[in-house]
Design a protein around this motif. Structure first.
Motif, PDB file in Angstrom:
ATOM      1  N   ASP A  22      -2.536   7.496  -1.772  1.00 43.69           N
ATOM      2  CA  ASP A  22      -1.614   9.166  -1.333  1.00 43.69           C
ATOM      3  C   ASP A  22      -2.491   9.798  -1.431  1.00 43.69           C
ATOM      4  OD1 ASP A  22      -0.761  11.525  -0.868  1.00 43.69           O
ATOM      5  OD2 ASP A  22       0.825  10.629  -2.583  1.00 43.69           O
ATOM      6  N   GLY A  23      -2.887  11.098  -0.532  1.00 46.14           N
ATOM      7  CA  GLY A  23      -3.872  11.943  -0.064  1.00 46.14           C
ATOM      8  C   GLY A  23      -3.638  13.096  -1.573  1.00 46.14           C
ATOM      9  N   ALA A  24      -2.472  13.053  -1.180  1.00 44.36           N
ATOM     10  CA  ALA A  24      -2.191  14.293  -2.124  1.00 44.36           C
ATOM     11  C   ALA A  24      -2.673  13.577  -4.088  1.00 44.36           C
ATOM     12  CB  ALA A  24      -0.695  14.542  -2.354  1.00 44.36           C
ATOM     13  N   ASP A  25      -2.172  13.128  -4.095  1.00 48.10           N
ATOM     14  CA  ASP A  25      -2.419  12.269  -5.590  1.00 48.10           C
ATOM     15  C   ASP A  25      -2.748  10.697  -5.188  1.00 48.10           C
ATOM     16  OD1 ASP A  25      -2.118  10.706  -8.184  1.00 48.10           O
ATOM     17  OD2 ASP A  25       0.700  10.872  -7.747  1.00 48.10           O
ATOM     18  N   LYS A  26      -3.851  10.894  -5.702  1.00 49.33           N
ATOM     19  CA  LYS A  26      -5.748  10.159  -4.856  1.00 49.33           C
ATOM     20  C   LYS A  26      -5.025   8.739  -6.296  1.00 49.33           C
ATOM     21  CE  LYS A  26      -8.775  13.059  -4.019  1.00 49.33           C
ATOM     22  NZ  LYS A  26      -9.978  13.985  -3.892  1.00 49.33           N
ATOM     23  N   SER A  27      -4.596   8.877  -7.767  1.00 50.03           N
ATOM     24  CA  SER A  27      -4.665   7.673  -8.352  1.00 50.03           C
ATOM     25  C   SER A  27      -3.598   7.324  -8.028  1.00 50.03           C
ATOM     26  CB  SER A  27      -3.821   8.079  -9.919  1.00 50.03           C
ATOM     27  OG  SER A  27      -2.688   9.180  -9.622  1.00 50.03           O
ATOM     28  N   ARG A  28      -2.268   7.820  -6.948  1.00 45.89           N
ATOM     29  CA  ARG A  28      -0.515   7.155  -6.988  1.00 45.89           C
ATOM     30  C   ARG A  28      -1.105   5.886  -5.576  1.00 45.89           C
ATOM     31  NH1 ARG A  28       3.944   6.805  -3.933  1.00 45.89           N
ATOM     32  NH2 ARG A  28       2.987   8.468  -2.126  1.00 45.89           N
ATOM     33  N   LYS A  29      -0.049   4.185  -5.102  1.00 47.44           N
ATOM     34  CA  LYS A  29      -0.520   3.209  -3.918  1.00 47.44           C
ATOM     35  C   LYS A  29       0.495   3.551  -3.348  1.00 47.44           C
ATOM     36  CE  LYS A  29      -3.992  -0.037  -7.355  1.00 47.44           C
ATOM     37  NZ  LYS A  29      -4.117  -0.621  -7.614  1.00 47.44           N
ATOM     38  N   ILE A  30      -0.370   3.711  -1.674  1.00 50.28           N
ATOM     39  CA  ILE A  30       1.631   3.748  -1.138  1.00 50.28           C
ATOM     40  C   ILE A  30       1.305   2.330  -0.774  1.00 50.28           C
ATOM     41  CG2 ILE A  30       2.045   6.231  -0.856  1.00 50.28           C
ATOM     42  CD1 ILE A  30       0.658   5.856   1.332  1.00 50.28           C
ATOM     43  N   VAL A  31      -0.099   1.837  -0.381  1.00 48.00           N
ATOM     44  CA  VAL A  31       0.212  -0.057  -0.353  1.00 48.00           C
ATOM     45  C   VAL A  31      -0.228  -0.305  -1.229  1.00 48.00           C
ATOM     46  CG1 VAL A  31      -0.325  -1.506   1.228  1.00 48.00           C
ATOM     47  CG2 VAL A  31       0.949   0.262   2.445  1.00 48.00           C
ATOM     48  N   ASP A  32      -0.229  -1.563  -1.800  1.00 44.52           N
ATOM     49  CA  ASP A  32      -1.398  -2.365  -3.104  1.00 44.52           C
ATOM     50  C   ASP A  32      -1.162  -3.562  -3.101  1.00 44.52           C
ATOM     51  OD1 ASP A  32      -1.572  -2.786  -5.351  1.00 44.52           O
ATOM     52  OD2 ASP A  32      -0.271  -2.537  -6.696  1.00 44.52           O
ATOM     53  N   ASP A  33      -2.612  -4.095  -2.282  1.00 43.98           N
ATOM     54  CA  ASP A  33      -3.221  -4.894  -2.382  1.00 43.98           C
ATOM     55  C   ASP A  33      -2.675  -5.737  -1.166  1.00 43.98           C
ATOM     56  OD1 ASP A  33      -4.977  -7.200  -3.502  1.00 43.98           O
ATOM     57  OD2 ASP A  33      -3.873  -7.751  -4.983  1.00 43.98           O
ATOM     58  N   VAL A  34      -2.305  -5.636  -0.346  1.00 44.96           N
ATOM     59  CA  VAL A  34      -1.778  -6.141   0.394  1.00 44.96           C
ATOM     60  C   VAL A  34      -3.088  -7.697   1.859  1.00 44.96           C
ATOM     61  CG1 VAL A  34      -0.924  -6.244   3.050  1.00 44.96           C
ATOM     62  CG2 VAL A  34       0.146  -5.179   0.931  1.00 44.96           C
ATOM     63  N   SER A  35      -2.461  -8.219   1.800  1.00 51.65           N
ATOM     64  CA  SER A  35      -2.932  -9.325   2.710  1.00 51.65           C
ATOM     65  C   SER A  35      -2.283 -10.133   3.607  1.00 51.65           C
ATOM     66  CB  SER A  35      -4.382 -10.766   1.782  1.00 51.65           C
ATOM     67  OG  SER A  35      -5.047  -9.774   0.822  1.00 51.65           O
ATOM     68  N   PHE A  36      -2.712 -10.294   4.957  1.00 52.47           N
ATOM     69  CA  PHE A  36      -1.922 -11.515   5.944  1.00 52.47           C
ATOM     70  C   PHE A  36      -3.149 -11.630   7.258  1.00 52.47           C
ATOM     71  CE2 PHE A  36      -1.834  -7.401   7.659  1.00 52.47           C
ATOM     72  CZ  PHE A  36      -1.562  -6.671   8.666  1.00 52.47           C
ATOM     73  N   GLN A  37      -2.790 -12.098   7.960  1.00 50.36           N
ATOM     74  CA  GLN A  37      -3.505 -12.800   8.787  1.00 50.36           C
ATOM     75  C   GLN A  37      -2.064 -12.641  10.360  1.00 50.36           C
ATOM     76  OE1 GLN A  37      -4.744 -17.060   8.295  1.00 50.36           O
ATOM     77  NE2 GLN A  37      -6.118 -16.053   7.198  1.00 50.36           N
ATOM     78  N   ALA A  38      -1.957 -12.612  10.916  1.00 58.00           N
ATOM     79  CA  ALA A  38      -1.784 -12.744  12.453  1.00 58.00           C
ATOM     80  C   ALA A  38      -2.906 -13.164  13.445  1.00 58.00           C
ATOM     81  CB  ALA A  38      -2.172 -11.505  13.273  1.00 58.00           C
TER      82      ALA A  38
END
Length: 523
Positions: free
Chosen positions: A273-289
Motif C-alpha cells: 500500500d502506498g499510504a501504509d507501507k507495511s500493508r500488503k495489498i497483493v501477497d506473494d502471487v505467481s502465475f503464468q500465461a
C-alpha cells in the motif's frame, strides 16, 4: 401517492435530437407509469444517454423537438434544476459528487435549510444521516466523499435523490461499480420505492438485472423507438433480437487454440500500500500465461485483481517486489512506460478516467501510445491518419470521423478506441480489465471476437472480469483471487460459477485439480 399503477407519471413524446452530422434520436416516445421499474435497453449509441440528458435538463428546451409531460403537466426544462424541481432525479454511472465536501454537504448542495439567513448545519447533518440510514449506509454524514468507495458514493447519490423526494428516479448503469452486497441494497431500495409509487427508469446492459427487477422494458435502436414489452412476456433472446435487430446466436464466441509455451510469467509478486507501507495489498502471487490462451482473473471487489496488474506494470505508488518474465527474459518494470516498452498493453477498468483522453480525437487517442512510430522530427500526419483509419475499420468503431472527440462516442466505441491504441503498439501481452463493463451485448460479442483474433495472432490475453459468465465463456484457464492472494488456478472445464464463488469467498477446500505448472507456484 395513491395514483394508479396504470397511469403515466412521465411521458416523452416524439423526441428528436440532432447533433452536427448525426441524428441521435428520431421521433422517440417513452411512457413510464407510477410505481413501476421501467428498463430502457439498447446497444451503445442507441440513444439512451441522449434521451436521459433531455429528461434531466442537460439538453435544454429548444435544443430538441418533442414534449415532456410530468404528472399530467407539460414541462420545459432550461437546466438540471428545473428537472429536479419537477421531481426527477438522475444518477449517472460516473459519480457526480464533489469529492472534497462531506456527504451531508453533497446531499443538500444548493438546497441547504436556512434559519435567519444562516445555514442550519444541525438540520443538514440530521436529515442527511436519516437519508443515509434509509439506503442502508452505515457512515457518518460528515465524512468526506473522497474517503468512500465508489459503491458507497453511488448509494450516497441515491440518498440525495430520496432526500429531494424524487417522483421519478433515473438509474444509469447503477450496478457497474457496486459489490454484490451493494447491489442487493440497491435492489431493496428500488423495490421499496416501487411500493411508494415512485417510478424508476433503469438503464442497464445487464439483462439478468432487467429480468429480475423491471416491470416493463423499452428498446431503442439506432436512435429509434423499437417497442415496449412486459418483462414477464418476453424472453432474453427476444429482447436481444429487439436490441440488435437480428438474432445473436453466440454471446461468447470462444475459440480454442493450440496452447503454446508460457510467454508471460509473474513470480512472487507482492504489492504494498502506498499510504501504509507495511500493508500488503497483493501477497506473494505467481502465475503464468501461455501463447494460445486467454487467462481469466476472477474475484470479489477488493480481492486485489486490479492492484496485482497495476503493480506489475508500475502504475501504483507503493513498493513492488517480485519478477516479471517475458519470453524467458526477466524484465524490470518501474513505470507504465517500461511496460509499454516490453510489449505489455493495459486496457483499464476506468476507460474514461484512465483509458482515453476524452477531449482528444479518435485519431489522437489511437496513436497516443505509439508516437515513436509516427514521429521523426515532427508527427507524420499522413501516417497517423492511416494508422487511425486502419484500426477504426478493423475494430468497426462507429464515429463520423477520426477527428471526432472520444467524449462524443458511446461507451462501447470508447472501449474500442482504447483497445485500438494498444493494438497499434504491437503489444505481446494485452491485459483487459473489465473489458465489457457498461457495454451493450452486441459490442461485447465484437470485443470477444477481437480477443480470439488476438490470441490467434500470437498475443497473450489476460482478462479481469467480475462477470462470471464472461470469465467462464471466454477463458481457457481461470485464476480466482481472494484477499490479495491466488485461491486457485484451474482450467475452465474444472470450474463453474458456484466453484468460483466458493474460492472467492473462502468457503472452498483445497482444489481437487490444479494444473501442474501452477500448483507449485500457488501454494
Amino acid at each position: 401517492m395513491g395514483e394508479s399503477r396504470e397511469k403515466n407519471i412521465l411521458e416523452m413524446n416524439h423526441i428528436t435530437k440532432t447533433f452536427p452530422g448525426v441524428r441521435a434520436l428520431s421521433d422517440v416516445c417513452l411512457e413510464v407509469r407510477y410505481g413501476e421499474v421501467h428498463a430502457v435497453c439498447g446497444e451503445n449509441g442507441a440513444g439512451k444517454s441522449t434521451l436521459i440528458k433531455i429528461l434531466s435538463g442537460i439538453y435544454p428546451r429548444g435544443s430538441f423537438d418533442g414534449e415532456l409531460i410530468v404528472e399530467g403537466v407539460k414541462k420545459q426544462f432550461s437546466n438540471v434544476r428545473d428537472s429536479e424541481d419537477a421531481g426527477i432525479a438522475t444518477i449517472y454511472q460516473e459519480i457526480e459528487l464533489i469529492q472534497e465536501l462531506s456527504v451531508a454537504e453533497n446531499i443538500f448542495l444548493g438546497r441547504q435549510p436556512n434559519k435567519y439567513c444562516v445555514i442550519d448545519w444541525m438540520k443538514v447533518r440530521a436529515e442527511a444521516q436519516k437519508a443515509l440510514e434509509e439506503v442502508g449506509i452505515d457512515i457518518d454524514a460528515m465524512t468526506k466523499v473522497r474517503e468512500l468507495g465508489v459503491g458507497q458514493q453511488q448509494l450516497v447519490e441515491i440518498a440525495k435523490a430520496l432526500q429531494q423526494n424524487a417522483r421519478v428516479l433515473v438509474l444509469d448503469e447503477p450496478t457497474a461499480s457496486l459489490s454484490e452486497g451493494e447491489v442487493d441494497i440497491l435492489f431493496r431500495i428500488v423495490r421499496r420505492l416501487r411500493k411508494r409509487n415512485v417510478a424508476c427508469i433503469y438503464i442497464s446492459h445487464r439483462l439478468d438485472e432487467v429480468f429480475e427487477l423491471a416491470d416493463r422494458v423499452s428498446v431503442l435502436r439506432d436512435g429509434q423507438y423499437i417497442g415496449t414489452k412486459d418483462v414477464s412476456c418476453i424472453t432474453k433472446d427476444e429482447l436481444i433480437q429487439m436490441m440488435v435487430g437480428r438474432e445473436l446466436k453466440t454471446l461468447f464466441p470462444k475459440e480454442v487454440f493450440q496452447k503454446g509455451s508460457p510467454g508471460f510469467e509473474v513470480r512472487h509478486l507482492t504489492v504494498y500500500d502506498g499510504a501504509d507501507k507495511s500493508r500488503k495489498i497483493v501477497d506473494d502471487v505467481s502465475f503464468q500465461a501461455s501463447y494460445g490462451e486467454i487467462l481469466g482473473i476472477a474475484g470479489l471487489v477488493g480481492a486485489g485483481r486490479t492492484e496485482m496488474i497495476q503493480g506489475l506494470i508500475g502504475a501504483l505508488p507503493g513498493k513492488v517486489t517480485g519478477e516479471v518474465i517475458i519470453d524467458g527474459e526477466r524484465v524490470k518494470i518501474h513505470s507504465p512506460i517500461d511496460a509499454v516498452r516490453y510489449g505489455i498493453g493495459y486496457v483499464p477498468e476506468d476507460r474514461k478516467g484512465a483509458g482515453a483522453v476524452l477531449g482528444m480525437s479518435v485519431r489522437e487517442n489511437i496513436t497516443l501510445a505509439s508516437l515513436k512510430k509516427i514521429f521523426r522530427t515532427f508527427i507524420n500526419g499522413s501516417r497517423e491518419t492511416s494508422e487511425a483509419d486502419k484500426y477504426v475499420s478493423y475494430l468497426q468503431i462507429k464515429t463520423p470521423s477520426i477527428e471526432q472527440k472520444v467524449e462524443n462516442l458511446s461507451g462501447g466505441n470508447q472501449q474500442k478506441v482504447v483497445i485500438g491504441k494498444w493494438l497499434l503498439t504491437d503489444s505481446r501481452v494485452l491485459i483487459l480489465d473489465e473489458p465489457s463493463r457498461g457495454i451493450d451485448i452486441a459490442v461485447k460479442a465484437e470485443i470477444y471476437k477481437i480477443m480470439n483474433e488476438l490470441v490467434k495472432k500470437g498475443v497473450i490475453v489476460i482478462m479481469i472480469s467480475s462477470e462470471l459468465p464472461e470469465i467462464l465463456g471466454m477463458s481457457d484457464r481461470i485464476i480466482v483471487m481472494r484477499e490479495g492472494r491466488i485461491a486457485v488456478c484451474a482450467g475452465r472445464d474444472e470450474m463453474n460459477q458456484e466453484i468460483i464463488m466458493k474460492y472467492a469467498t473462502g468457503s472452498a477446500e483445497e482444489p481437487a485439480y490444479t494444473p501442474q505448472e501452477d500448483r507449485s507456484e500457488h501454494k
